[in-house]
Enzyme design. Structure first.
Site, mmCIF file in Angstrom:
data_model
loop_
_atom_site.group_PDB
_atom_site.id
_atom_site.type_symbol
_atom_site.label_atom_id
_atom_site.label_comp_id
_atom_site.label_asym_id
_atom_site.label_seq_id
_atom_site.Cartn_x
_atom_site.Cartn_y
_atom_site.Cartn_z
ATOM 1 N N GLU A 36 -74.552 62.038 -15.097
ATOM 2 C CA GLU A 36 -74.771 63.352 -14.490
ATOM 3 C C GLU A 36 -73.883 63.487 -13.257
ATOM 4 O OE1 GLU A 36 -78.558 65.696 -12.350
ATOM 5 O OE2 GLU A 36 -78.848 63.783 -13.380
ATOM 6 N N HIS A 38 -73.854 60.469 -10.484
ATOM 7 C CA HIS A 38 -74.838 59.557 -11.083
ATOM 8 C C HIS A 38 -74.237 58.909 -12.333
ATOM 9 C CE1 HIS A 38 -78.421 61.212 -8.873
ATOM 10 N NE2 HIS A 38 -77.781 62.358 -8.974
ATOM 11 N N ASP A 55 -73.774 66.058 -10.292
ATOM 12 C CA ASP A 55 -74.384 67.208 -9.625
ATOM 13 C C ASP A 55 -73.360 67.865 -8.715
ATOM 14 O OD1 ASP A 55 -76.934 66.818 -10.756
ATOM 15 O OD2 ASP A 55 -77.420 65.303 -9.261
ATOM 16 N N GLU A 65 -76.660 71.132 -5.748
ATOM 17 C CA GLU A 65 -78.108 71.202 -5.665
ATOM 18 C C GLU A 65 -78.412 71.756 -4.283
ATOM 19 O OE1 GLU A 65 -80.361 68.040 -8.214
ATOM 20 O OE2 GLU A 65 -78.918 66.980 -6.954
#
Length: 450
Positions: free
Chosen positions: A227, A243, A229, A232
């Site tokens: 992942e 991640h 991101d 956020e």
């Protein structure tokens, strides 16, 4: 006798996903234009979004009976994972009225609908009616405009990439007959256990209803994948986080491999850059340098070791554009952490050490691992969500909540624990708006001189 519309609305109270494709409600994907750029110009393309299957109506294949009510499976229908997968179907979605999802041209608005049993939503960008759009952003950049002015403490408007199967798993999962058209195949680095179906089978084994969320629970398995991101955030705080995972693509985990430590498949914590957490308390927020009362542009660049898409991913840079002014990301001012404003492996290692966090980032592949996931193809995800477990304090408050706020890395924003508990207000529903999504060669997505 209840009308069909009434039956549909009532069934939403106890149904969220499935793997057979239903025929009771037509699935009409909301269109969304995105733009691909190169040095010689940009081309806008017509795409669409689809709703994650975990939010959809789940009912028996032969009628309206819900396969799950609240957070309890109907054992007469779902006696075992395979029986549940073959007996239950998910259907089309009422995007606007039920979920607060609206598109217009190149913009997507996600509302947090208090009247819906599943107040948030998660959407995926489609390449066509039955396939997710796959991205490889190595040696490229992504830009989008965002308005978080109506997102308070405790909510997260997110735009990110996850390594979902392009077809939602329909070609490899025997019991999955719905596929990407109906938003199947979700996974992320948290290895979520609340997914009702994983790898085409119902996640009913060891299912435990949540004590905090009447419409959620957890099963034996989790769904892991890499992942990235990109965004956020709410109007208080923001973060971008890498991640990596040791497994390629969607991996159904069980037991300790679902954990975030050495035995786990993924780096659940990741390596993040939150300006407030890294000492720049006046950089992002209402009336601050990046003023969240107004729309702004977020630009993220993915730098490689040799300046080509064939090199390893070595750095993720962040810029903002607001009111025609380009601003580089804030610079870390935490002792022991380099005075950096981007993600690199060395920054991540130093940050983990300074904050006293376990370093699962390097063992799971670091930034190069994210680059490998991009090579395989990652799906664009856009969502709005609350957080019944942690009240979003990991993003915008003091986390862990009982930790000493004087310790480095504990305070991530100005929100208190109580502010993160979402209750229905008198004012209109919160929302996030993403627009003007564009991607392409480095330096090609903005008209402002970087």
């Amino acid at each position: 006798m209840l009308s069909f519309a009434a039956l549909y609305t009532a069934s939403l109270l106890g149904a969220v996903c499935g793997q057979q494709a239903g025929t009771l409600v037509a699935e009409n994907h909301p269109p969304l234009a995105v733009t691909e750029c190169a040095a010689n110009g940009c081309i806008q393309t017509s795409k669409a979004i689809t709703l994650d299957s975990n939010w959809r109506w789940l009912h028996t294949t032969q009628g309206f009976t819900s396969c799950i009510s609240g957070n309890q499976w109907d054992a007469s229908i779902c006696s075992d994972p395979v029986a549940c997968s073959t007996s239950c179907a998910l259907d089309g979605a009422d995007y606007s009225s039920t979920y607060g999802i609206r598109t217009s041209g190149n913009s997507l608005t996600l509302k947090y609908v208090y009247s819906s049993p599943f107040r948030g939503s998660r959407t995926f960008l489609l390449d066509n009616d039955s396939t997710y759009k796959l991205f490889n952003l190595k040696n490229k950049e992504l830009a989008f405009d965002v308005d978080v002015s109506q997102l308070p403490c405790g909510l997260n408007g997110a735009l990110y990439f996850a390594e979902l199967p392009a077809d939602g798993g329909i070609s490899t999962q025997v019991h999955n007959k719905a596929g990407a058209k109906y938003g199947t195949g979700y996974c992320d680095s948290k290895c979520p256990h609340e997914l009702k179906f994983i790898a085409g089978e119902a996640n009913i084994l060891d299912w435990t209803p949540s004590n905090l969320d009447p419409n959620s629970g957890t099963g034996r398995y989790g769904a892991c994948c890499a992942e990235m991101d990109i965004w956020e955030a709410n109007s208080i705080s923001s973060a971008y986080t890498a991640h990596p995972c040791s497994a390629d693509g969607l991996h159904r985990c069980e037991g300790s491999e679902c954990d975030g430590g050495p035995t786990g498949v993924c780096d659940k914590d990741g390596c993040d850059f939150n300006p407030y957490r890294l000492g720049s308390k006046a950089f992002f927020g209402r009336g601050k340098t990046i003023d969240t009362n107004k729309k702004f542009t977020v630009l993220t660049q993915f730098i490689t070791s040799n300046g080509t898409a064939a090199g390893d991913l070595t750095e993720v840079r962040r810029f903002y554009v607001q009111n025609g002014v380009v601003r580089q990301n804030s610079v870390s001012s935490i002792p022991g952490v380099p005075a950096s404003n981007s993600l690199t492996d060395s920054f991540c290692s130093a940050q983990k050490s300074a904050f006293g966090d376990t370093d699962s980032f390097a063992p799971k592949g670091g930034l190069a691992g994210i680059g490998k996931a991009f090579e395989r193809g990652m799906v664009l995800v856009m969502s709005i969500e609350d957080d019944s477990d942690r009240n979003m304090l990991w993003l915008d408050g003091t986390y862990p909540p009982h930790a000493d706020p004087l310790n480095p890395g504990v305070v991530r924003g100005e929100c208190s624990a109580g502010e993160g508990i979402i209750v229905e207000p008198d004012d209109p529903a919160p929302q996030v708006k993403f627009s003007n999504i564009r991607y392409g060669d480095l330096g090609s997505t903005t008209s402002v001189n970087m």
